[in-house]
Design an enzyme around this catalytic site. Structure first.
Site, PDB file in Angstrom:
ATOM      1  N   TYR A   1      11.241   8.807   0.833  1.00 33.04           N
ATOM      2  CA  TYR A   1      11.193   7.812  -0.237  1.00 33.04           C
ATOM      3  C   TYR A   1      11.847   8.254  -1.534  1.00 33.04           C
ATOM      4  CZ  TYR A   1       7.874   5.687   2.952  1.00 33.04           C
ATOM      5  OH  TYR A   1       7.292   5.135   4.068  1.00 33.04           O
TER       6      TYR A   1
ATOM      7  N   HIS B   1       3.992  -4.600   9.108  1.00 35.97           N
ATOM      8  CA  HIS B   1       3.919  -4.482  10.556  1.00 35.97           C
ATOM      9  C   HIS B   1       2.746  -5.219  11.188  1.00 35.97           C
ATOM     10  CE1 HIS B   1       6.854  -1.565   9.424  1.00 35.97           C
ATOM     11  NE2 HIS B   1       5.939  -0.883   8.758  1.00 35.97           N
TER      12      HIS B   1
ATOM     13  N   ASP C   1       1.876 -15.494   6.376  1.00 35.67           N
ATOM     14  CA  ASP C   1       1.552 -16.901   6.119  1.00 35.67           C
ATOM     15  C   ASP C   1       1.740 -17.250   4.651  1.00 35.67           C
ATOM     16  OD1 ASP C   1       0.948 -17.367   8.772  1.00 35.67           O
ATOM     17  OD2 ASP C   1      -1.230 -17.258   8.487  1.00 35.67           O
TER      18      ASP C   1
ATOM     19  N   ASN D   1       8.129  -5.533  -0.963  1.00 31.46           N
ATOM     20  CA  ASN D   1       8.050  -4.433  -0.017  1.00 31.46           C
ATOM     21  C   ASN D   1       6.585  -4.368   0.403  1.00 31.46           C
ATOM     22  OD1 ASN D   1       7.825  -2.025   1.345  1.00 31.46           O
ATOM     23  ND2 ASN D   1       9.180  -0.903  -0.027  1.00 31.46           N
TER      24      ASN D   1
ATOM     25  N   ARG E   1       6.771   0.955  13.165  1.00 33.87           N
ATOM     26  CA  ARG E   1       7.398   0.537  11.903  1.00 33.87           C
ATOM     27  C   ARG E   1       8.633  -0.331  12.119  1.00 33.87           C
ATOM     28  NH1 ARG E   1       5.049   3.567   7.757  1.00 33.87           N
ATOM     29  NH2 ARG E   1       4.290   5.606   8.421  1.00 33.87           N
TER      30      ARG E   1
ATOM     31  N   ARG F   1      12.577   4.934  12.309  1.00 37.65           N
ATOM     32  CA  ARG F   1      11.271   5.562  12.160  1.00 37.65           C
ATOM     33  C   ARG F   1      10.406   5.305  13.390  1.00 37.65           C
ATOM     34  NH1 ARG F   1       8.945   5.003   6.476  1.00 37.65           N
ATOM     35  NH2 ARG F   1       7.704   6.723   7.315  1.00 37.65           N
TER      36      ARG F   1
ATOM     37  N   PRO G   1       0.793  -1.226   0.000  1.00 34.88           N
ATOM     38  CA  PRO G   1       0.000   0.000   0.000  1.00 34.88           C
ATOM     39  C   PRO G   1       0.830   1.282   0.000  1.00 34.88           C
ATOM     40  CG  PRO G   1      -0.174  -1.107   2.121  1.00 34.88           C
ATOM     41  CD  PRO G   1       0.548  -2.036   1.201  1.00 34.88           C
ATOM     42  N   ASN G   2       0.314   2.227  -0.749  1.00 32.51           N
ATOM     43  CA  ASN G   2       0.848   3.581  -0.889  1.00 32.51           C
ATOM     44  C   ASN G   2       2.146   3.658  -1.684  1.00 32.51           C
ATOM     45  OD1 ASN G   2      -1.279   4.902   0.575  1.00 32.51           O
ATOM     46  ND2 ASN G   2      -0.411   3.974   2.407  1.00 32.51           N
TER      47      ASN G   2
ATOM     48  N   GLU H   1      12.756  -9.265   1.553  1.00 35.36           N
ATOM     49  CA  GLU H   1      11.909  -8.135   1.933  1.00 35.36           C
ATOM     50  C   GLU H   1      12.742  -6.864   1.818  1.00 35.36           C
ATOM     51  OE1 GLU H   1       9.182  -8.592   5.299  1.00 35.36           O
ATOM     52  OE2 GLU H   1      10.077  -6.780   6.137  1.00 35.36           O
TER      53      GLU H   1
ATOM     54  N   ARG I   1       5.353  10.717  -2.895  1.00 31.01           N
ATOM     55  CA  ARG I   1       5.035  10.505  -1.480  1.00 31.01           C
ATOM     56  C   ARG I   1       6.259  10.792  -0.611  1.00 31.01           C
ATOM     57  NH1 ARG I   1       4.401   4.715   1.572  1.00 31.01           N
ATOM     58  NH2 ARG I   1       3.838   5.573   3.603  1.00 31.01           N
TER      59      ARG I   1
ATOM     60  N   HIS J   1      12.782  -2.532   2.240  1.00 27.44           N
ATOM     61  CA  HIS J   1      12.196  -1.284   2.728  1.00 27.44           C
ATOM     62  C   HIS J   1      13.085  -0.146   2.262  1.00 27.44           C
ATOM     63  CE1 HIS J   1       9.277  -3.430   5.027  1.00 27.44           C
ATOM     64  NE2 HIS J   1      10.246  -4.215   5.435  1.00 27.44           N
ATOM     65  N   ILE J   2      12.497   0.840   1.643  1.00 26.08           N
ATOM     66  CA  ILE J   2      13.244   1.967   1.100  1.00 26.08           C
ATOM     67  C   ILE J   2      13.898   2.763   2.222  1.00 26.08           C
ATOM     68  CG2 ILE J   2      13.004   4.129  -0.189  1.00 26.08           C
ATOM     69  CD1 ILE J   2      10.634   2.626  -1.687  1.00 26.08           C
ATOM     70  N   SER J   3      13.143   3.032   3.268  1.00 28.71           N
ATOM     71  CA  SER J   3      13.692   3.768   4.410  1.00 28.71           C
ATOM     72  C   SER J   3      14.251   2.776   5.427  1.00 28.71           C
ATOM     73  CB  SER J   3      12.604   4.620   5.069  1.00 28.71           C
ATOM     74  OG  SER J   3      11.620   3.791   5.665  1.00 28.71           O
TER      75      SER J   3
ATOM     76  N   ALA K   1       3.038  -0.866   4.702  1.00 24.05           N
ATOM     77  CA  ALA K   1       2.505  -0.914   6.067  1.00 24.05           C
ATOM     78  C   ALA K   1       2.066  -2.315   6.475  1.00 24.05           C
ATOM     79  CB  ALA K   1       1.346   0.065   6.214  1.00 24.05           C
TER      80      ALA K   1
END
Length: 136
Positions: free
Chosen positions: A22, A75, A82, A69, A106, A102, A9-10, A93, A17, A95-97, A72
């Site tokens: 990001y 978390h 699963d 990625n 997160r 954070r 999402p997002n 996995e 954004r 994550h950009i940040s 949200a």
């Protein structure tokens, strides 16, 4: 090698954004860069803001390696965790940040335990590093 890149999402808003977190590059533009670097690989991209759609895409099982990625969902989505548990292919996995710099919520990933590796804080280059890890 067929690599599937999945964003949650997002992340359809990459490039606009929160550019201070990001960056200013869209995923579509970055994907073109990846495709030119990894010409011997077949790169496919999927993004959804809907948890079930992400799970349905992952269950198609038409790839050799996965870069995910979860956004949200990282978390709190035990459903995606699963799903990842049942994928028996290389998966990383991303994550950009740096999620550990954070907000506290997160800093926990419920999905990471069901991947082979986690890259966090490398910016968009995390996707590139994940693909490189599949080829070494």
């Amino acid at each position: 090698m067929k690599v599937l890149i999945v964003n949650g999402p997002n992340l359809n808003l990459l490039g606009t954004r929160e550019p201070e977190i990001y960056g200013t590059v869209s995923m579509e533009d970055y994907l073109e860069k990846l495709k030119s670097e990894f010409m011997s690989h077949e790169l496919h991209y999927y993004q959804s803001n809907i948890e079930g759609e992400l799970i349905n895409r992952l269950q198609e099982d038409d790839f050799d390696a996965l870069v995910i990625n979860p956004g949200a969902f990282t978390h709190y989505s035990y459903a995606i965790a699963d799903c990842l548990k049942n994928i028996r292919k290389p998966k990383t996995e991303v994550h950009i940040s740096n999620i550990y710099k954070r907000e506290e919520f997160r800093q926990k990933s419920v999905t990471a335990a069901n991947t082979d590796a986690v890259l966090s804080g490398f910016g968009m280059d995390g996707y590139r590093l994940a693909i490189l890890s599949f080829t070494s």
